[in-house]
Design a protein around this motif. Structure first.
Motif, PDB file in Angstrom:
ATOM      1  N   ALA A 265       0.832  -1.197   0.000  1.00 38.04           N
ATOM      2  CA  ALA A 265       0.000   0.000   0.000  1.00 38.04           C
ATOM      3  C   ALA A 265       0.867   1.247   0.000  1.00 38.04           C
ATOM      4  CB  ALA A 265      -0.934   0.025   1.205  1.00 38.04           C
ATOM      5  N   LEU A 266       0.401   2.244  -0.705  1.00 33.85           N
ATOM      6  CA  LEU A 266       0.961   3.583  -0.638  1.00 33.85           C
ATOM      7  C   LEU A 266      -0.056   4.429   0.108  1.00 33.85           C
ATOM      8  CD1 LEU A 266       2.189   3.690  -4.307  1.00 33.85           C
ATOM      9  CD2 LEU A 266       3.685   4.086  -2.341  1.00 33.85           C
ATOM     10  N   VAL A 267       0.380   5.067   1.179  1.00 32.92           N
ATOM     11  CA  VAL A 267      -0.558   5.804   2.021  1.00 32.92           C
ATOM     12  C   VAL A 267       0.037   7.158   2.383  1.00 32.92           C
ATOM     13  CG1 VAL A 267       0.340   4.694   4.106  1.00 32.92           C
ATOM     14  CG2 VAL A 267      -1.961   5.661   4.120  1.00 32.92           C
ATOM     15  N   LEU A 268      -0.817   8.172   2.429  1.00 32.86           N
ATOM     16  CA  LEU A 268      -0.397   9.530   2.771  1.00 32.86           C
ATOM     17  C   LEU A 268      -0.546   9.753   4.271  1.00 32.86           C
ATOM     18  CD1 LEU A 268      -2.176  11.391  -0.164  1.00 32.86           C
ATOM     19  CD2 LEU A 268       0.263  10.888   0.019  1.00 32.86           C
ATOM     20  N   ASP A 269       0.493  10.326   4.870  1.00 38.84           N
ATOM     21  CA  ASP A 269       0.510  10.630   6.307  1.00 38.84           C
ATOM     22  C   ASP A 269      -0.001   9.450   7.141  1.00 38.84           C
ATOM     23  OD1 ASP A 269       1.559  13.190   5.990  1.00 38.84           O
ATOM     24  OD2 ASP A 269      -0.398  14.105   5.758  1.00 38.84           O
ATOM     25  N   PRO A 270       0.650   8.290   7.044  1.00 36.80           N
ATOM     26  CA  PRO A 270       0.150   7.117   7.785  1.00 36.80           C
ATOM     27  C   PRO A 270       0.293   7.300   9.286  1.00 36.80           C
ATOM     28  CG  PRO A 270       2.341   6.682   6.916  1.00 36.80           C
ATOM     29  CD  PRO A 270       1.915   8.022   6.360  1.00 36.80           C
ATOM     30  N   GLU A 271      -0.693   6.792  10.012  1.00 36.23           N
ATOM     31  CA  GLU A 271      -0.578   6.767  11.464  1.00 36.23           C
ATOM     32  C   GLU A 271       0.382   5.641  11.849  1.00 36.23           C
ATOM     33  OE1 GLU A 271      -4.375   6.339  13.235  1.00 36.23           O
ATOM     34  OE2 GLU A 271      -5.188   8.185  12.350  1.00 36.23           O
ATOM     35  N   GLU A 272       1.177   5.905  12.865  1.00 29.69           N
ATOM     36  CA  GLU A 272       2.141   4.879  13.293  1.00 29.69           C
ATOM     37  C   GLU A 272       1.390   3.674  13.864  1.00 29.69           C
ATOM     38  OE1 GLU A 272       5.304   4.935  12.746  1.00 29.69           O
ATOM     39  OE2 GLU A 272       5.243   6.948  11.875  1.00 29.69           O
ATOM     40  N   THR A 273       1.680   2.507  13.364  1.00 29.60           N
ATOM     41  CA  THR A 273       1.062   1.290  13.879  1.00 29.60           C
ATOM     42  C   THR A 273       2.067   0.155  13.822  1.00 29.60           C
ATOM     43  OG1 THR A 273      -0.633  -0.390  13.478  1.00 29.60           O
ATOM     44  CG2 THR A 273       0.035   0.949  11.581  1.00 29.60           C
ATOM     45  N   ARG A 274       2.065  -0.662  14.848  1.00 33.59           N
ATOM     46  CA  ARG A 274       3.021  -1.773  14.893  1.00 33.59           C
ATOM     47  C   ARG A 274       2.652  -2.871  13.907  1.00 33.59           C
ATOM     48  NH1 ARG A 274       1.469  -4.214  20.864  1.00 33.59           N
ATOM     49  NH2 ARG A 274      -0.702  -4.748  20.413  1.00 33.59           N
ATOM     50  N   ASP A 275       1.452  -2.806  13.333  1.00 34.98           N
ATOM     51  CA  ASP A 275       1.027  -3.821  12.375  1.00 34.98           C
ATOM     52  C   ASP A 275       1.564  -3.562  10.969  1.00 34.98           C
ATOM     53  OD1 ASP A 275      -0.500  -5.174  14.296  1.00 34.98           O
ATOM     54  OD2 ASP A 275      -2.185  -3.811  13.992  1.00 34.98           O
ATOM     55  N   LEU A 276       2.167  -2.387  10.741  1.00 36.03           N
ATOM     56  CA  LEU A 276       2.666  -2.034   9.418  1.00 36.03           C
ATOM     57  C   LEU A 276       4.189  -1.970   9.403  1.00 36.03           C
ATOM     58  CD1 LEU A 276       0.264   0.861   8.351  1.00 36.03           C
ATOM     59  CD2 LEU A 276       0.195  -1.516   7.589  1.00 36.03           C
ATOM     60  N   VAL A 277       4.765  -2.396   8.299  1.00 37.90           N
ATOM     61  CA  VAL A 277       6.194  -2.215   8.051  1.00 37.90           C
ATOM     62  C   VAL A 277       6.331  -1.135   6.978  1.00 37.90           C
ATOM     63  CG1 VAL A 277       8.306  -3.246   7.171  1.00 37.90           C
ATOM     64  CG2 VAL A 277       6.784  -4.579   8.640  1.00 37.90           C
ATOM     65  N   ILE A 278       7.072  -0.082   7.268  1.00 38.04           N
ATOM     66  CA  ILE A 278       7.291   0.985   6.294  1.00 38.04           C
ATOM     67  C   ILE A 278       8.542   0.662   5.490  1.00 38.04           C
ATOM     68  CG2 ILE A 278       7.789   3.438   5.976  1.00 38.04           C
ATOM     69  CD1 ILE A 278       6.119   4.026   8.432  1.00 38.04           C
ATOM     70  N   ILE A 279       8.347   0.415   4.202  1.00 42.56           N
ATOM     71  CA  ILE A 279       9.456   0.069   3.311  1.00 42.56           C
ATOM     72  C   ILE A 279      10.234   1.311   2.918  1.00 42.56           C
ATOM     73  CG2 ILE A 279      10.057  -0.958   1.075  1.00 42.56           C
ATOM     74  CD1 ILE A 279       7.418  -2.560   1.296  1.00 42.56           C
ATOM     75  N   ARG A 280       9.512   2.370   2.579  1.00 45.10           N
ATOM     76  CA  ARG A 280      10.144   3.639   2.229  1.00 45.10           C
ATOM     77  C   ARG A 280       9.180   4.780   2.535  1.00 45.10           C
ATOM     78  NH1 ARG A 280      14.519   5.545  -0.541  1.00 45.10           N
ATOM     79  NH2 ARG A 280      15.193   3.442  -1.089  1.00 45.10           N
ATOM     80  N   ARG A 281       9.770   5.905   2.909  1.00 47.57           N
ATOM     81  CA  ARG A 281       8.967   7.079   3.239  1.00 47.57           C
ATOM     82  C   ARG A 281       9.599   8.301   2.582  1.00 47.57           C
ATOM     83  NH1 ARG A 281       6.277   8.148   8.487  1.00 47.57           N
ATOM     84  NH2 ARG A 281       7.423   6.378   9.330  1.00 47.57           N
ATOM     85  N   MET A 282       8.765   9.225   2.116  1.00 52.62           N
ATOM     86  CA  MET A 282       9.275  10.463   1.542  1.00 52.62           C
ATOM     87  C   MET A 282       8.312  11.596   1.846  1.00 52.62           C
ATOM     88  SD  MET A 282       8.537   9.870  -2.556  1.00 52.62           S
ATOM     89  CE  MET A 282       9.278  11.416  -3.012  1.00 52.62           C
ATOM     90  N   SER A 283       8.810  12.821   1.773  1.00 54.25           N
ATOM     91  CA  SER A 283       8.004  13.993   2.093  1.00 54.25           C
ATOM     92  C   SER A 283       7.870  14.919   0.896  1.00 54.25           C
ATOM     93  CB  SER A 283       8.631  14.770   3.263  1.00 54.25           C
ATOM     94  OG  SER A 283       8.615  14.001   4.442  1.00 54.25           O
ATOM     95  N   PHE A 284       6.759  15.618   0.856  1.00 56.60           N
ATOM     96  CA  PHE A 284       6.495  16.605  -0.177  1.00 56.60           C
ATOM     97  C   PHE A 284       6.153  17.930   0.495  1.00 56.60           C
ATOM     98  CE2 PHE A 284       5.404  12.499  -1.933  1.00 56.60           C
ATOM     99  CZ  PHE A 284       5.994  12.519  -3.184  1.00 56.60           C
ATOM    100  N   PRO A 285       6.768  19.034   0.042  1.00 60.57           N
ATOM    101  CA  PRO A 285       6.440  20.324   0.641  1.00 60.57           C
ATOM    102  C   PRO A 285       5.025  20.763   0.297  1.00 60.57           C
ATOM    103  CG  PRO A 285       7.869  20.617  -1.259  1.00 60.57           C
ATOM    104  CD  PRO A 285       7.779  19.138  -1.018  1.00 60.57           C
ATOM    105  N   LEU A 286       4.455  21.550   1.186  1.00 62.74           N
ATOM    106  CA  LEU A 286       3.162  22.182   0.923  1.00 62.74           C
ATOM    107  C   LEU A 286       3.411  23.596   0.421  1.00 62.74           C
ATOM    108  CD1 LEU A 286       1.222  21.043   4.108  1.00 62.74           C
ATOM    109  CD2 LEU A 286       1.171  20.012   1.842  1.00 62.74           C
ATOM    110  N   GLY A 287       2.505  24.080  -0.390  1.00 61.05           N
ATOM    111  CA  GLY A 287       2.680  25.422  -0.932  1.00 61.05           C
ATOM    112  C   GLY A 287       1.494  25.815  -1.781  1.00 61.05           C
ATOM    113  N   PHE A 288       1.720  26.723  -2.694  1.00 63.00           N
ATOM    114  CA  PHE A 288       0.651  27.198  -3.562  1.00 63.00           C
ATOM    115  C   PHE A 288       0.992  26.934  -5.014  1.00 63.00           C
ATOM    116  CE2 PHE A 288      -0.518  29.414   0.256  1.00 63.00           C
ATOM    117  CZ  PHE A 288      -1.899  29.479   0.181  1.00 63.00           C
ATOM    118  N   ALA A 289      -0.005  26.420  -5.737  1.00 62.52           N
ATOM    119  CA  ALA A 289       0.127  26.213  -7.175  1.00 62.52           C
ATOM    120  C   ALA A 289      -0.559  27.370  -7.891  1.00 62.52           C
ATOM    121  CB  ALA A 289      -0.503  24.889  -7.586  1.00 62.52           C
ATOM    122  N   CYS A 290       0.035  27.795  -8.986  1.00 63.45           N
ATOM    123  CA  CYS A 290      -0.520  28.907  -9.755  1.00 63.45           C
ATOM    124  C   CYS A 290      -0.137  28.748 -11.215  1.00 63.45           C
ATOM    125  CB  CYS A 290      -0.024  30.247  -9.204  1.00 63.45           C
ATOM    126  SG  CYS A 290       1.783  30.417  -9.241  1.00 63.45           S
TER     127      CYS A 290
END
Length: 301
Positions: free
Chosen positions: A146-171
């Motif tokens: 699964a690919l999930v946005l802002d996942p809640e930490e849970t011991r039932d999940l293994v995170i294979i890779r994580r990355m961040s995206f900045p917030l801002g304004f599109a125009c």
């Protein structure tokens, strides 16, 4: 390999559809035959599995227990078949990937393209879900990765890779904001905005940022769909508060510009590739996870 009795196949179909008629249409079996097998099963178990209502069939508490067990049995069989395929060295198979709609225009097409070039016999079944449903769906056994946005930490999940995206304004590229490398909320406050609405996760974030900055946005429109927001920005209605992930394709094509927000404790959007800790991943699932991880690494900021 079909491990289930006819009764269990019929039971699962009725439970899914909440209707004997719809189950009969799916299985192309007479409804009377389905009903007869379910009645025999209830007699053997000595308990009703369905409530027979005017609106359809509803599982009883015992039926819910059997339904949950049967789904787990089916998933365990899938895991067994994949492990057997690994032992045989078979280069065919299917991997079920859960993902939010935000990835349907960027990462996922690239992933499918890479798989088709490297392993043409592999099928990637992409199940697009509301982001809030993805982790529960994965843990219920309805997905391999699964690919999930802002996942809640849970011991039932293994995170294979994580990355961040900045917030801002599109125009639009010709907008005054597009000349900046980064902006503050105050710099954006005077421009007409398309405000994100629930159930978009960005809606609550947008409201919190505006309230924290004591800014009353000049709202030109509101929308609860990212594609609708992007369309409004493209037509010049206003600027919009999104993550760089949401407009990655449009920025790459030159249709839009993205300007990240700067400031103390500015939040980011996190994307994580995860799997269920309790399941043993097949070699094929590992392959898809590795390819997806490589794509995420290449796009990492």
């Amino acid at each position: 390999m079909q491990p289930f009795s006819r009764f269990l196949v019929y039971f699962l179909a009725v439970a899914r559809h909440k209707s004997i008629r719809k189950a009969a249409e799916e299985l192309r079996i007479a409804g009377s035959a389905i009903n007869r097998h379910i009645l025999l099963g209830e007699k053997q178990l000595q308990t009703p599995l369905f409530e027979r209502l005017p609106s359809g069939m509803r599982l009883t508490a015992a039926g819910e227990l059997l339904y949950g067990c049967a789904r787990r049995w089916g998933k365990d069989l899938d895991d067994l078949n994949r492990q057997i395929d690994d032992l045989k060295g078979i280069r065919r198979g299917q991997v079920d990937l859960l993902a939010p709609e935000a990835l349907s225009r960027t990462f996922l097409p690239e992933l499918v393209n890479r798989i088709k070039h490297s392993h043409p016999g592999v099928i990637l079944d992409m199940n697009i879900r509301d982001n809030r449903q993805i982790c529960p769906t994965l843990l219920s056994g309805e997905g391999d990765l699964a690919l999930v946005l802002d996942p809640e930490e849970t011991r039932d999940l293994v995170i294979i890779r994580r990355m961040s995206f900045p917030l801002g304004f599109a125009c639009r590229p010709d907008h005054a904001l597009a000349r900046h490398g980064a902006v503050t909320l105050a710099q954006c406050a005077t421009y007409p905005m398309i405000a994100p609405e629930q159930p978009l996760a960005l809606a609550a974030m947008f409201t919190c940022l505006m309230e924290a900055g004591r800014i009353v946005p000049a709202v030109a429109a509101r929308a609860n769909n990212v594609q609708m927001i992007i369309s409004l920005v493209t037509t010049g209605i206003g600027i919009c508060f999104l993550s760089s992930l949401d407009v990655m394709s449009e920025v790459a094509r030159g249709d839009l510009a993205f300007v990240p927000l700067v400031g103390t404790d500015m939040p980011h959007l996190t994307l994580a590739l995860v799997h269920d800790r309790t399941r043993q991943l097949s070699r094929l699932t590992h392959l898809v996870g590795t390819l997806m991880g490589d794509i995420m690494a290449r796009h990492a900021i």
